[in-house]
Design an enzyme around this catalytic site. Structure first.
Site, PDB file in Angstrom:
ATOM      1  CG  ASP A  50      -1.978  -1.312   1.313  1.00  0.00           C
ATOM      2  OD1 ASP A  50      -2.171  -1.558   0.209  1.00  0.00           O
ATOM      3  OD2 ASP A  50      -2.315  -1.523   2.262  1.00  0.00           O
ATOM      4  CE  LYS A  51       0.204   8.587  -1.063  1.00  0.00           C
ATOM      5  NZ  LYS A  51      -0.709   9.678  -1.165  1.00  0.00           N
TER       6      LYS A  51
END
Length: 303
Positions: free
Chosen positions: A123-124
Site C-alpha cells: 500500500d502507498k
C-alpha cells in the site's frame, strides 16, 4: 510431448510466458496449431506447428527520475525498500510519480514486461521490501511462487488494543459493498489467511508480527480491523475505532501525529527464479515506527 493437451504442451514450448497468458491466447485464437485455432484440452501428437500472433502487454507509462532504494539487483530480479508515500502502480488519482515510473527510468527494458516486472505490491503508506522481475521468465517464476504461497513475507505493525495471544485469521476478503475503495471481510470473498504473533504488549497498544499465506489487498489492515485491533494511524480501517485514552502526553501527541498505518514489510524470501537458491532479505523498521515504539516503551517505564 505425445498426447499432451495443447495447454500443457505450449507451457513447455514457451516457458517465458505464464500458463494463464498462454490459455488466454488459445481462447482468443492468437495461438494456433497448424494455422487453426484450438482449445486448451485438445490433444497434440508432436510435429504440429504452433504459432503465436499476439502482442504482449507493454508499459505506456512515462519513465520518471524518482529516487528509490535498491537492496539487491542482478540480471533477473531487483529487490527494493519502498518508502512511505510512494504508490506502486499508476491509477486513479496517481497517474504519475509511482514506483512503476521510477523502475522504467532505472531500467527502460522493463517497458516490455507486464507491470514493469512488479509481481506484488505494498500500500502507498506501507514501507518495506518488494521484489521486481527483470525478465519474463523471472516474472513467471515469481508469480508461480506467490500462487503456491512459497514466498515468505514478514511484517511488523503497531495496533490499538492488546490481543490476548498469538493466532491466525482465516477470513475471506472482497471489496466493500458500499465503500468501493475499501476491502472487507465477506463470506463471498477470496480466501485470505494471516498469521500473527505478539512481539510486545503495552497497556493499550501491541507491537505485532504478521506472516501472510495469501496476498489480498489491504489484508493485514482488514483482518486486524475484523479482530477489533486496527493498526495505529490507519485512517481507512481504524477511523471509527474508539481509541484508548492515553495519559502520557508525549505518547498521546505521537499517536495523534502518526500520519500513516504503522505497517512495515520487514522480511522477504523466495527462490531465485534462475538459480533456484533461496535468497532472504531483512531491513530494520523505518524511523517513524521506531520512534513511536521508543515512545511507547518510554510511557511504559514512566507508569
Amino acid at each position: 510431448m505425445a498426447y499432451d493437451r495443447l495447454d500443457q504442451a505450449v507451457v513447455a514450448l514457451f516457458p517465458q510466458y505464464s500458463r494463464s497468458r498462454l490459455q488466454t491466447w488459445i481462447r482468443s485464437g492468437e495461438l494456433v496449431v497448424d494455422g487453426q485455432p484450438g482449445k486448451s484440452k485438445d490433444k497434440v501428437l508432436g510435429g504440429e506447428l504452433v504459432e503465436i500472433d499476439a502482442t504482449t502487454e507493454s508499459i505506456a507509462d512515462e519513465a520518471e527520475d524518482i529516487p528509490f532504494e535498491i537492496i539487491f539487483e542482478d540480471e533477473s530480479v531487483l529487490v527494493v525498500n519502498k518508502r512511505a508515500g510512494l504508490v506502486v502502480h499508476p491509477g486513479a488519482g496517481n497517474p504519475r510519480g509511482t514506483l512503476l515510473n521510477a523502475l522504467l527510468h532505472h531500467l527502460p527494458v522493463l517497458s516490455e514486461i507486464p507491470r514493469a516486472g512488479i509481481v506484488h505490491r505494498l500500500d502507498k503508506d506501507t514501507t518495506g521490501l518488494m521484489v521486481v522481475a527483470k525478465t519474463l521468465l523471472s516474472q513467471k517464476g515469481l508469480v508461480e511462487q506467490l500462487q503456491q504461497h512459497t514466498v515468505r513475507r514478514l511484517y511488523e505493525a503497531i495496533v490499538y488494543g492488546t490481543p490476548p495471544h498469538h493466532g491466525s485469521v482465516n477470513a475471506s476478503i472482497e471489496r466493500h459493498p458500499v465503500h468501493r475503495t475499501r476491502m472487507a471481510v465477506r463470506d463471498d470473498g477470496k480466501k485470505a489467511i494471516t498469521h500473527y504473533r505478539i512481539l510486545h504488549s503495552f497497556s493499550c497498544h501491541t507491537h505485532m508480527e504478521f506472516s501472510l499465506e495469501t496476498g489480498r489487498t489491504h489484508q493485514i489492515r482488514v483482518h486486524m480491523q475484523h479482530l477489533g485491533f486496527p493498526l495505529v494511524g490507519d485512517a481507512v480501517y481504524g477511523g471509527q475505532f474508539r481509541q484508548p485514552k492515553v495519559r502520557d502526553e508525549l505518547l498521546s501527541s505521537s499517536l495523534r501525529s502518526f500520519g500513516r498505518q504503522a505497517l512495515h514489510a520487514r522480511e522477504l524470501s523466495f527462490r531465485h527464479p534462475v538459480s533456484n537458491a533461496v535468497i532472504e532479505f531483512r531491513i530494520p523498521l523505518p524511523g517513524d515506527i521506531s520512534a513511536l515504539l521508543s515512545t511507547l516503551y518510554g510511557a511504559e517505564d514512566n507508569r
